[in-house]
Scaffold this active site. Structure first.
Site, PDB file in Angstrom:
ATOM      1  N   GLU A   1     -23.181   2.803 -24.742  1.00  0.00           N
ATOM      2  CA  GLU A   1     -24.183   2.855 -25.795  1.00  0.00           C
ATOM      3  C   GLU A   1     -24.969   4.140 -26.031  1.00  0.00           C
ATOM      4  O   GLU A   1     -24.945   4.829 -26.804  1.00  0.00           O
ATOM      5  CB  GLU A   1     -25.272   1.542 -26.270  1.00  0.00           C
ATOM      6  CG  GLU A   1     -24.455   0.276 -26.227  1.00  0.00           C
ATOM      7  CD  GLU A   1     -24.426  -0.371 -24.898  1.00  0.00           C
ATOM      8  OE1 GLU A   1     -23.831   0.331 -23.936  1.00  0.00           O
ATOM      9  OE2 GLU A   1     -24.669  -1.681 -24.829  1.00  0.00           O
TER      10      GLU A   1
ATOM     11  N   THR B   1       1.713  -4.343   7.008  1.00  0.00           N
ATOM     12  CA  THR B   1       2.173  -3.220   6.185  1.00  0.00           C
ATOM     13  C   THR B   1       1.802  -1.891   6.456  1.00  0.00           C
ATOM     14  O   THR B   1       2.425  -0.910   6.314  1.00  0.00           O
ATOM     15  CB  THR B   1       1.883  -3.586   4.663  1.00  0.00           C
ATOM     16  OG1 THR B   1       2.300  -5.028   4.160  1.00  0.00           O
ATOM     17  CG2 THR B   1       2.153  -2.496   3.695  1.00  0.00           C
TER      18      THR B   1
ATOM     19  N   LEU C   1      -2.918   4.309   0.379  1.00  0.00           N
ATOM     20  CA  LEU C   1      -3.768   3.401  -0.558  1.00  0.00           C
ATOM     21  C   LEU C   1      -4.703   4.150  -1.552  1.00  0.00           C
ATOM     22  O   LEU C   1      -5.685   3.587  -1.820  1.00  0.00           O
ATOM     23  CB  LEU C   1      -4.520   2.503   0.252  1.00  0.00           C
ATOM     24  CG  LEU C   1      -3.862   1.473   1.213  1.00  0.00           C
ATOM     25  CD1 LEU C   1      -4.582   0.366   1.986  1.00  0.00           C
ATOM     26  CD2 LEU C   1      -2.526   0.786   0.384  1.00  0.00           C
TER      27      LEU C   1
ATOM     28  N   ARG D   1      -2.932   8.468  -6.769  1.00  0.00           N
ATOM     29  CA  ARG D   1      -2.420   9.762  -6.848  1.00  0.00           C
ATOM     30  C   ARG D   1      -1.900  10.097  -8.217  1.00  0.00           C
ATOM     31  O   ARG D   1      -0.853   9.565  -8.361  1.00  0.00           O
ATOM     32  CB  ARG D   1      -1.571  10.112  -5.488  1.00  0.00           C
ATOM     33  CG  ARG D   1      -2.407   9.976  -4.283  1.00  0.00           C
ATOM     34  CD  ARG D   1      -1.217  10.297  -3.155  1.00  0.00           C
ATOM     35  NE  ARG D   1      -0.034   9.295  -2.897  1.00  0.00           N
ATOM     36  CZ  ARG D   1      -0.241   8.068  -2.579  1.00  0.00           C
ATOM     37  NH1 ARG D   1      -1.444   7.782  -1.883  1.00  0.00           N
ATOM     38  NH2 ARG D   1       0.942   7.363  -2.401  1.00  0.00           N
TER      39      ARG D   1
ATOM     40  N   GLU E   1      -1.822  -5.729  -2.360  1.00  0.00           N
ATOM     41  CA  GLU E   1      -0.452  -4.766  -2.504  1.00  0.00           C
ATOM     42  C   GLU E   1       0.621  -5.418  -1.479  1.00  0.00           C
ATOM     43  O   GLU E   1       1.510  -4.719  -1.009  1.00  0.00           O
ATOM     44  CB  GLU E   1      -0.835  -3.316  -2.162  1.00  0.00           C
ATOM     45  CG  GLU E   1      -1.448  -2.825  -3.577  1.00  0.00           C
ATOM     46  CD  GLU E   1      -1.336  -1.412  -3.832  1.00  0.00           C
ATOM     47  OE1 GLU E   1      -0.197  -0.819  -3.165  1.00  0.00           O
ATOM     48  OE2 GLU E   1      -1.955  -0.855  -4.334  1.00  0.00           O
TER      49      GLU E   1
ATOM     50  N   GLY F   1       1.525  -7.246   2.787  1.00  0.00           N
ATOM     51  CA  GLY F   1       3.217  -7.403   2.700  1.00  0.00           C
ATOM     52  C   GLY F   1       3.270  -8.830   2.417  1.00  0.00           C
ATOM     53  O   GLY F   1       2.331  -9.628   1.802  1.00  0.00           O
ATOM     54  N   PRO F   2       4.431  -9.254   2.660  1.00  0.00           N
ATOM     55  CA  PRO F   2       4.839 -10.740   2.229  1.00  0.00           C
ATOM     56  C   PRO F   2       4.211 -11.885   2.771  1.00  0.00           C
ATOM     57  O   PRO F   2       3.924 -12.721   2.065  1.00  0.00           O
ATOM     58  CB  PRO F   2       6.426 -10.737   2.645  1.00  0.00           C
ATOM     59  CG  PRO F   2       6.443  -9.761   3.643  1.00  0.00           C
ATOM     60  CD  PRO F   2       5.525  -8.599   3.325  1.00  0.00           C
TER      61      PRO F   2
END
Length: 349
Positions: free
Chosen positions: A67, A211, A219, A222, A279, A281-282
């Site tokens: 504002e 990972t 990380l 970009r 992000e 990993g599994p």
């Protein structure tokens, strides 16, 4: 030359401009919400009301709120005009003075607010103060869009916990890496750029130490310098590694955390993190999913098949024992990105 009344922009038009301004600020404002504002001055005889407006967005913490930024851009033209703002103006002293004070002092005639702010320090006080000062305040135009845009902030203010997005890139048969662990690149350039824009909106990016050891990701955001979500060196999200960061890792420096996903989120909440991007990993993906802590799943799917059960799955760990136990959500959107698709999935509730 004046514009006929039936061609004048309406409240929804100006609110869409405010929403667009807020979108560009997302990821830069925490612990404050990303808000957009537009001042539409009272038209003069020589100008079109369809063209004149002054736009502002929330600056990083400690800087002016949306504002104030819009009012400063408008200067004396704000007097007698209308202020459109995506979230209720604050009425309390914080890092900056109350926005309601600036709005009243600017002499605007009317304020249009998309959404009331559930923050306990605001929660209707801003609207009440503006009305008490004699301003016309209308609430509601653009509310659905702003509710979606500010979903992470609204959750944070109501529950005290960050909003969690789980991002995975996979083949159509659900594999995020080949049997040897390689995963670059499953998706094409357009999908990868979109993933960087997703990262740009986050306050923290979380990955497992495994990972980091396998992929050594930086990380960071970009994006081209002319992209609205480009982030400079000082605007990068907090990098969080679950476990210990290997020596010489590209993600350094990073916050190293251990514990359950809930404990990790509690620690990030204490650090004023509103949005968390997980992000992988599994194993990390499985832990957050199994704990029911994911608010949004973003899956980038490539037209590729790993073709076997030796490649890495999206989730590593035990799954549903029967079809009756399968997790089911709702499709929020499906977007084409070059040769890939992005699937946004939300919990069914």
């Amino acid at each position: 030359m004046s514009v006929p009344d039936d061609e004048q922009p309406d409240d929804e038009h100006w609110m869409r401009r405010a929403i667009a301004a807020a979108d560009r600020a997302e990821g830069r404002t925490s612990p404050n919400p990303w808000v957009g504002a537009v001042v539409v001055p009272a038209p003069t005889e020589s100008e079109s009301a369809a063209e004149v407006s002054f736009v502002g967005a929330t600056a990083p913490a400690g800087g002016p709120h949306a504002e104030v930024a819009a009012l400063e851009a408008a200067g004396p033209r704000a007097r007698g005009g209308t202020l459109y703002v995506t979230l209720e103006p604050c009425a309390h002293d914080g890092r900056t003075p109350p926005c309601t004070r600036a709005v009243v002092a600017a002499g605007v005639r009317r304020v249009v607010v998309a959404l009331a702010d559930p923050d306990p320090q605001v929660d209707g006080r801003g609207i009440a103060e503006l009305r008490g000062a004699g301003l016309v305040v209308d609430v509601g135009p653009g509310a659905a869009a702003v509710t979606e845009q500010l979903a992470p902030y609204l959750k944070h203010r109501r529950s005290g916990m960050p909003w969690v997005t789980l991002k995975l890139a996979a083949t159509l048969d659900g594999r995020i890496a080949a049997a040897d662990g390689t995963s670059r690149w499953i998706t094409g350039e357009e999908a990868r750029l979109d993933a960087h824009r997703l990262r740009a909106r986050a306050d923290a990016v979380v990955v497992g130490a495994g990972t980091v050891r396998t992929d050594d990701p930086a990380l960071t955001v970009r994006l081209p310098a002319d992209d609205p979500h480009h982030r400079g060196t000082g605007e990068q999200p907090l990098r969080v590694v679950l476990g210990h960061l290997p020596e010489g890792a590209a993600a350094a420096p990073a916050l190293e955390l251990e514990g359950t996903p809930a404990a990790v989120l509690e620690e990030l909440a204490r650090r004023d993190v509103i949005q968390v991007l997980v992000e992988g990993g599994p194993h990390v993906a499985h832990e957050f999913h199994r704990a029911g802590l994911v608010d949004r799943y973003v899956l980038y799917l490539a037209p590729a098949l790993a073709g076997g059960d030796d490649a890495l799955p999206m989730f590593a760990g035990s799954g549903a024992a029967t079809m009756g136990e399968v997790w089911r959500g709702r499709l929020h959107s499906v977007t084409s990105l070059g040769g890939d698709i992005r699937v946004d999935l939300r919990p069914a509730g």
